[in-house]
Design an enzyme around this catalytic site. Sequence first.
Site, short mmCIF file in Angstrom:
data_model
loop_
_atom_site.label_atom_id
_atom_site.label_comp_id
_atom_site.label_asym_id
_atom_site.label_seq_id
_atom_site.Cartn_x
_atom_site.Cartn_y
_atom_site.Cartn_z
N ASP A 10 -53.52 8.10 5.38
CA ASP A 10 -54.12 6.94 6.03
C ASP A 10 -55.63 7.15 6.08
OD1 ASP A 10 -51.92 5.31 6.65
OD2 ASP A 10 -51.38 6.63 8.29
N LEU A 38 -53.57 -10.18 12.65
CA LEU A 38 -54.56 -10.82 13.52
C LEU A 38 -54.06 -10.76 14.96
CD1 LEU A 38 -53.29 -13.82 14.40
CD2 LEU A 38 -54.01 -14.43 12.11
#
Length: 673
Positions: free
Chosen positions: A301, A375
Amino acid sequence: MQKQSPNLLDKTVLRAAAWLAFKKLTPKAAATNPVMFVVLIGTVITAFFTVQRLFAGQPFGFELATTLLLLFTVWFANFAESVAEARGRGQADSLRSAKRALKARRIKNGNEQNVDADLLRKGDRVRVVQGEYVPADGEIVKGVATINESAVTGESAAVLREAGGDHCGVIGGTKVLTGEFEFEVTADPGHSFLDRMIGLVEGAQRQKTPNEMALTVLLAALTMVFILVVVTLPPMAHFMGVSLDYTMLIALLVCLIPTTIGGLLPAIGIAGMNRALAANVVAKSGKAVEVAGDVDTLLLDKTGTITFGDRQATRFMSAGNAPAVELVNAAVLTSYEDPTPEGKSVLELAEREGYRVPERPVSADYIPFSAETRLSGITLADGTTFVKGASDAITTWADARDIRIPDDLKTLVKEVAQSGGTPLVVATDAQILGVIALTDVIKPGVAERFARLRALGVRTVMVTGDNPVTAGVIAAEAGVDDFVAEAKPEDKLNLIRAEQAKGRLVAMVGDGTNDAPALAQADVGLAMNSGTQAAREAGNMVDLDSDPAKLLAVVEVGKQLLITRGALTTFSLANDVAKYFAIIPAVFAGALPAIAALDFMGLHSPVSAVLAALIFNALIIPALIPLALRGVKLRPMTAEKLLRNNMLVYGLGGVALPFVAIKVIDVLLSLVL
């Protein structure tokens, strides 16, 4: 922070190892190591011959010396393993001190009951308040607290644990410094994280790895070959008029079989797991450490591994003709309920730049962030919606509501991305207002470590939810081999499967429940200690420091384990070749002129030659114990170059050393025989 293993020369470790080595001198314990089992049987037989000659009034010096040397050989082999185990038990003692008689506030039918921690079972709900110890492993379901995990990790700095995120895991025996919370127990007594750690580091649950088992089979096969060779020697010796008694045959056999690597093999495996624990990584099996050394592809990551992960809002950038104050107001409203560091940094930036921020809404519906929508936002009581998120996610959201996309939005997003930042687009249900620039910092030294791994043949792939431009900038600066942008949780799983389909071994790191499938699929899955129970169960390693960058250290520990085993195996087999050409000619040179030509060492006598080889055999094992426990120094180089270096250093060295050592010992023995 790394745990310090007890020093190799620590008197407590050596005393414990010495006693443990004697306890291993049993047929049941020795049977797990075929090579040493043969030596133990030889010890018993030569001891019988020694006693027999003693009572018969015959000279028994050679038999007694052979018995003692064989006994020392077996004991030193056990001692090597015992030192590794004793060092691990020293680490286990510090972990065991974290286990204590604890009380728990168990919540049952809405009421609190004070019970012993041993009575807690998986699924129980428990409340813990400031100053108390966490009574069992679990996941926080309500509340937030700072916890001292030094009893487990060795790190004195407090860590934050809270409900509703990937950092909700708590460990029994750790202390709550501030706050209070309720958690659900995830492990029954005897199966807790500390219990598993203690069992692993003590070696009680250590299983042989596939490579170790394959090497054991090879050593057993070589031992059988030399047994057959030695069995054929008596008729050959009788034909040539050479006298070979059974003690001489047993001594020859032990000199020829691969006792060095046979004695050090268990210690190498245990030491590998101990080195992983010294880095605060708990491997659930020796196989996990070994496989880490064979890894071809490393999935990393970006956030927390390559970068510090503490992205901060650094700039508000209005789009179109939207007023800056409206952009800031919308950004603040979407961040009030955002628990992430990024969300909190938006509020700090607004205050720092002097904006008059709106008050926190009393009645509103929060829109939580999800990996699917990418979002988050808020809907006020009057129905007005404010959102912020990735540029493509907000664009899709706006298109679905016929909201116009400002002409300069792409330019703003590209500007932030090309600078290595992450753009967050802010919008309302009426218009897109602009961009928040989030910046992160690449960890120092990461590029050098990636270069080191590349030299070892490991390919690194960065996985991030950032857009391709931002991801490309970070990837180029960090020096990774490849990257995957705008990645979703299932993309990791698909990428792992694709790499494995090409015959590659894959390692990855994760901490959330959505990482669990990929952690389980990966050949090496490093789970964060602070993560969810699902992630910790899916991975085959757990990092106590919850540092995603630790995966790089794990791979290096695995590489060192494999290199150490390969180097010592090469050295041991080279030793056997040298001893064969040193001893056999010395034993048969007097009777067979053709073999006498090979007796270039000119050893004093067959007896001194065999005793010299036995002494060398017994001493080389303790001499190599430090190397087996510390490991061969890891240097970045290709597999071909590594093999060539091993053959030059440990191969040629393993051939030359026995000739020199046996000759020196033979000269010394000739003075007393």
